[in-house]
Design a protein around this motif. Structure first.
Motif, mmCIF file in Angstrom:
data_model
loop_
_atom_site.group_PDB
_atom_site.id
_atom_site.type_symbol
_atom_site.label_atom_id
_atom_site.label_comp_id
_atom_site.label_asym_id
_atom_site.label_seq_id
_atom_site.Cartn_x
_atom_site.Cartn_y
_atom_site.Cartn_z
ATOM 1 N N MET A 167 0.706 -1.205 0.261
ATOM 2 C CA MET A 167 -0.056 -0.149 -0.079
ATOM 3 C C MET A 167 1.334 1.302 -0.137
ATOM 4 S SD MET A 167 -3.147 1.749 0.520
ATOM 5 C CE MET A 167 -3.741 2.937 1.487
ATOM 6 N N THR A 168 1.944 1.191 0.833
ATOM 7 C CA THR A 168 2.736 2.167 1.199
ATOM 8 C C THR A 168 3.911 2.750 -0.526
ATOM 9 O OG1 THR A 168 3.403 2.635 3.232
ATOM 10 C CG2 THR A 168 4.912 3.295 2.290
ATOM 11 N N THR A 169 4.138 1.663 -0.886
ATOM 12 C CA THR A 169 4.933 1.440 -1.965
ATOM 13 C C THR A 169 4.666 2.262 -3.081
ATOM 14 O OG1 THR A 169 4.917 -0.459 -2.559
ATOM 15 C CG2 THR A 169 6.927 0.340 -1.260
ATOM 16 N N THR A 170 3.109 1.917 -3.804
ATOM 17 C CA THR A 170 1.791 2.379 -4.706
ATOM 18 C C THR A 170 1.653 3.379 -4.791
ATOM 19 O OG1 THR A 170 1.056 -0.437 -5.086
ATOM 20 C CG2 THR A 170 0.185 1.253 -6.318
ATOM 21 N N THR A 171 1.418 3.899 -3.634
ATOM 22 C CA THR A 171 0.709 5.363 -3.284
ATOM 23 C C THR A 171 1.890 6.348 -3.324
ATOM 24 O OG1 THR A 171 -0.806 4.534 -1.518
ATOM 25 C CG2 THR A 171 -0.733 6.792 -1.968
ATOM 26 N N PHE A 172 2.822 6.254 -2.775
ATOM 27 C CA PHE A 172 4.505 6.933 -2.870
ATOM 28 C C PHE A 172 4.313 7.382 -3.757
ATOM 29 C CE2 PHE A 172 8.611 7.339 -2.416
ATOM 30 C CZ PHE A 172 8.711 9.004 -1.970
ATOM 31 N N TYR A 173 4.597 6.011 -4.840
ATOM 32 C CA TYR A 173 5.434 5.987 -6.219
ATOM 33 C C TYR A 173 4.264 6.529 -7.950
ATOM 34 C CZ TYR A 173 9.501 4.137 -4.918
ATOM 35 O OH TYR A 173 11.024 4.468 -3.948
ATOM 36 N N LEU A 174 2.794 6.737 -7.124
ATOM 37 C CA LEU A 174 1.825 6.682 -8.091
ATOM 38 C C LEU A 174 1.626 8.933 -8.086
ATOM 39 C CD1 LEU A 174 -1.188 5.873 -9.390
ATOM 40 C CD2 LEU A 174 -1.868 6.364 -7.855
ATOM 41 N N TRP B 225 -4.660 -0.452 -9.460
ATOM 42 C CA TRP B 225 -4.101 -0.779 -9.219
ATOM 43 C C TRP B 225 -3.733 -0.257 -7.900
ATOM 44 C CZ3 TRP B 225 -0.449 -4.067 -9.609
ATOM 45 C CH2 TRP B 225 0.832 -3.929 -9.024
ATOM 46 N N LEU B 226 -3.885 0.576 -7.499
ATOM 47 C CA LEU B 226 -4.207 1.316 -5.742
ATOM 48 C C LEU B 226 -4.780 0.264 -5.299
ATOM 49 C CD1 LEU B 226 -2.804 3.373 -3.899
ATOM 50 C CD2 LEU B 226 -4.527 5.612 -4.686
ATOM 51 N N SER B 227 -6.523 0.587 -5.561
ATOM 52 C CA SER B 227 -6.919 0.104 -4.414
ATOM 53 C C SER B 227 -6.709 -1.673 -4.555
ATOM 54 C CB SER B 227 -8.727 -0.500 -5.573
ATOM 55 O OG SER B 227 -9.101 0.630 -5.473
ATOM 56 N N PHE B 228 -5.745 -2.589 -5.797
ATOM 57 C CA PHE B 228 -4.951 -3.636 -5.639
ATOM 58 C C PHE B 228 -4.371 -3.968 -4.149
ATOM 59 C CE2 PHE B 228 -2.127 -7.312 -6.576
ATOM 60 C CZ PHE B 228 -2.914 -7.905 -6.472
ATOM 61 N N ALA B 229 -3.635 -2.336 -4.525
ATOM 62 C CA ALA B 229 -2.335 -2.440 -3.262
ATOM 63 C C ALA B 229 -3.290 -2.416 -1.470
ATOM 64 C CB ALA B 229 -1.367 -1.346 -3.735
ATOM 65 N N ALA B 230 -4.088 -1.904 -1.755
ATOM 66 C CA ALA B 230 -4.467 -1.568 -0.203
ATOM 67 C C ALA B 230 -5.420 -2.777 0.248
ATOM 68 C CB ALA B 230 -6.028 -0.165 -0.552
ATOM 69 N N VAL B 231 -6.236 -3.622 -0.805
ATOM 70 C CA VAL B 231 -6.661 -5.304 -0.813
ATOM 71 C C VAL B 231 -5.185 -6.224 -0.190
ATOM 72 C CG1 VAL B 231 -7.670 -7.075 -0.772
ATOM 73 C CG2 VAL B 231 -8.418 -4.855 -2.108
ATOM 74 N N CYS B 232 -4.240 -5.695 -0.364
ATOM 75 C CA CYS B 232 -2.882 -6.849 0.059
ATOM 76 C C CYS B 232 -2.667 -5.566 1.508
ATOM 77 C CB CYS B 232 -2.479 -6.306 -1.245
ATOM 78 S SG CYS B 232 -1.716 -7.249 -2.645
ATOM 79 N N GLY B 233 -2.881 -4.536 1.830
ATOM 80 C CA GLY B 233 -2.047 -4.290 3.368
ATOM 81 C C GLY B 233 -3.045 -4.454 3.997
ATOM 82 N N ALA C 161 10.793 -7.590 2.788
ATOM 83 C CA ALA C 161 10.007 -6.975 2.593
ATOM 84 C C ALA C 161 9.962 -5.947 1.972
ATOM 85 C CB ALA C 161 9.592 -6.710 4.433
ATOM 86 N N PHE C 162 10.171 -4.327 2.550
ATOM 87 C CA PHE C 162 10.008 -3.573 1.725
ATOM 88 C C PHE C 162 10.621 -4.055 0.381
ATOM 89 C CE2 PHE C 162 9.832 0.355 1.012
ATOM 90 C CZ PHE C 162 9.011 1.583 2.267
ATOM 91 N N SER C 163 11.701 -3.866 0.105
ATOM 92 C CA SER C 163 11.995 -3.837 -1.233
ATOM 93 C C SER C 163 11.355 -4.889 -2.187
ATOM 94 C CB SER C 163 13.505 -4.874 -0.604
ATOM 95 O OG SER C 163 14.684 -3.799 -0.664
ATOM 96 N N LEU C 164 10.631 -6.296 -1.736
ATOM 97 C CA LEU C 164 9.839 -6.776 -2.459
ATOM 98 C C LEU C 164 8.304 -6.119 -2.818
ATOM 99 C CD1 LEU C 164 10.434 -10.638 -0.850
ATOM 100 C CD2 LEU C 164 11.280 -10.081 -2.681
ATOM 101 N N ALA C 165 8.304 -5.586 -1.960
ATOM 102 C CA ALA C 165 7.121 -4.496 -1.926
ATOM 103 C C ALA C 165 7.245 -3.879 -3.154
ATOM 104 C CB ALA C 165 6.995 -4.519 -0.698
ATOM 105 N N THR C 166 8.273 -2.911 -3.201
ATOM 106 C CA THR C 166 8.727 -2.300 -3.835
ATOM 107 C C THR C 166 8.899 -2.372 -5.380
ATOM 108 O OG1 THR C 166 9.812 -0.811 -2.084
ATOM 109 C CG2 THR C 166 10.349 0.056 -3.941
ATOM 110 N N ALA C 167 9.880 -3.800 -4.790
ATOM 111 C CA ALA C 167 10.242 -4.147 -6.233
ATOM 112 C C ALA C 167 8.931 -4.252 -7.844
ATOM 113 C CB ALA C 167 10.656 -5.333 -6.978
ATOM 114 N N LEU C 168 7.778 -4.991 -6.305
ATOM 115 C CA LEU C 168 6.508 -5.766 -7.138
ATOM 116 C C LEU C 168 5.447 -4.775 -7.073
ATOM 117 C CD1 LEU C 168 6.396 -9.597 -5.714
ATOM 118 C CD2 LEU C 168 7.632 -9.131 -7.335
ATOM 119 N N PHE C 169 5.191 -4.056 -6.398
ATOM 120 C CA PHE C 169 4.322 -2.886 -6.275
ATOM 121 C C PHE C 169 4.608 -1.211 -6.672
ATOM 122 C CE2 PHE C 169 2.921 -6.571 -4.190
ATOM 123 C CZ PHE C 169 1.420 -6.666 -4.047
ATOM 124 N N GLY C 170 5.276 -0.934 -6.009
ATOM 125 C CA GLY C 170 5.454 0.773 -6.546
ATOM 126 C C GLY C 170 7.228 0.799 -7.082
#
Length: 442
Positions: A258-265, A413-421, A381-390
């Motif tokens: 959720m963090t990485t996707t929102t941030f880079y968006l 895409w943002l909604s999907f990331a929020a579901v993951c969070g 954990a943070f890097s995997l999220a950034t690589a796969l999402f953000g």
């Protein structure tokens, strides 16, 4: 009576000195974060210029996709950097490790700033830019984890959320500076000159501040928590422990999505989205990005402090539900009648999502990781999220808009990331879970 007054004055003085000392430590440790994100944002800010200089294809869509693919490739290196450099930091200490990550980041920055264009050296140009991005990604894999853990370990009791929030807050300063530079160049420099070489100026400025950042970070003191530990695990022990705790790492990755996707968006992709999709002016997009950086900077420490008061779980659940319900409708409202005002409102709403959520999330992630692999586990954990999402958010957003013919498609895409969070929060804070045990103990 006089003795009590002297004692009280001494206590007050010591408290003030401790506060100043901690503030200085926060500045030193987050300085590398500034450089890392400054360079990352510049790559996204100037994606349209970089695509024409290094990836000329005759198609704006193809050139942008190639540029964002190279941008995303740097994020694919993050998990490797998280494992290798994260294990190194857990073994040798936070201070030494963070100096190494800054060195690698600076090398990638200098390379990207100095590479001639495709017309000058051909295919070697995009290849060198890719190498520069890979170096930056490898370094960033452990930079965020190392900084977050350092802040967590130096925090006063009951204020981990507030202290760790400054890791992300330092990145917002980078957004603000990069956006201001972009706005100034756009206002003062002819478009042809900006396309030809003007976009490189901020990258050179990033190179010039490297020596200053090295001086700041070299003066860091090792954290008391690390120095007090009698056993510092070898890299092999760190790897073994991470394998044993792989479920926590995966849940942490989903929590971070959720963090990485929102941030880079709302930061890296915003200038391109505003200019090429909404057809707004470059100046409008950069002003909104600047405001987003300021908004993030305000909301991050508030989110961290609130999570210290009410707990991480309630805040994480609230923000993810709000994002799921409003991400696509908000972008649909913007796309229906694009304007500076609507773009400002929507992205500031997303800024609230990011700041409040991330303020709680970073502290939560440092708390759930086993202490002996805290940097490596957090970083992976943070890097995997950034690589796969953000990291691929700009490329995914561009692809979704093109494929669905829907300017609001990034909202999916943002909604999907929020579901993951949301799922990750429920898993980590289930009864008996690591995070729930920590919250109950607090």
């Amino acid at each position: 009576m006089e003795t009590n007054i002297v004692s009280s004055s001494t206590t007050t003085l010591l408290a003030a000195q401790t506060t100043r000392s901690k503030a200085a430590a926060v500045l030193r440790v987050t300085s590398g974060n500034f450089l890392e994100q400054f360079d990352f944002f510049l790559f996204g800010f100037y994606a349209t210029y970089i695509s024409k200089v290094f990836f000329p294809t005759g198609s704006e869509f193809a050139s942008l996709m190639l540029t964002f693919a190279v941008f995303g490739a740097g994020f694919l290196m993050r998990p490797l950097g998280a494992i290798v450099l994260g294990a190194y930091i857990d073994e040798v200490g936070r201070r030494k490790g963070l100096i190494v990550t800054l060195s690698l980041m600076a090398s990638g920055t200098i390379l990207i700033a100095c590479v001639p264009g495709y017309e000058t050296i051909g295919l070697l140009a995009p290849a060198l830019v890719l190498i520069g991005r890979l170096l930056q990604g490898f370094s960033a894999g452990a930079e965020l984890g190392g900084v977050s853990v350092y802040l967590s370990e130096m925090a006063t009791p009951g204020r981990k959320g507030f202290y760790t929030s400054w890791q992300s807050a330092s990145q917002q300063v980078a957004i603000i500076v990069a956006a201001l530079l972009g706005y100034a160049l756009n206002a003062w420099m002819p478009t042809d000159t900006l396309h030809a070489w003007g976009w490189r100026i901020p990258f050179f400025i990033g190179c010039l501040i490297v020596p200053f950042l090295f001086l700041l970070r070299r003066s860091l003191q090792e954290t008391e928590a690390f120095a007090a530990r009698k056993h510092h695990p070898s890299a092999r022990e760190v790897f073994r422990s991470m394998l044993a705790n792989w479920t926590t790492v995966i849940a942490g990755m989903l929590l971070t999505a959720m963090t990485t996707t929102t941030f880079y968006l709302i930061t890296v992709y915003t200038p391109t989205f505003g200019k090429t999709v909404l057809k707004l002016s470059t100046a409008d997009s950069l002003i909104v990005t600047l405001c987003v950086g300021i908004g993030n900077f305000v909301w991050l420490p508030i989110g961290g402090a609130v999570s210290d008061r009410i707990g991480r779980k309630p805040l994480l659940l609230l923000i993810t539900v709000l994002a799921i319900l409003t991400a696509y409708p908000a972008l649909s409202w913007l796309a229906a009648a694009p304007s500076f005002g609507r773009m400002f409102i929507v992205l500031m709403w997303f800024s609230f999502f990011f700041g409040a959520y991330n303020g709680a999330m970073v502290a939560a992630l440092t708390e759930v990781m086993p202490v002996e692999v805290r940097v490596a586990g957090f970083s992976l954990a943070f890097s995997l999220a950034t690589a796969l999402f953000g990291g691929f958010t700009p490329a995914v957003s561009t692809f979704l808009i093109q494929s669905l013919h829907d300017k609001a498609a990034p909202g999916y895409w943002l909604s999907f990331a929020a579901v993951c969070g949301l799922i990750a929060t429920l898993i980590l804070y289930r009864k008996g879970g690591a995070a729930q045990r920590l919250q109950d103990a607090a």
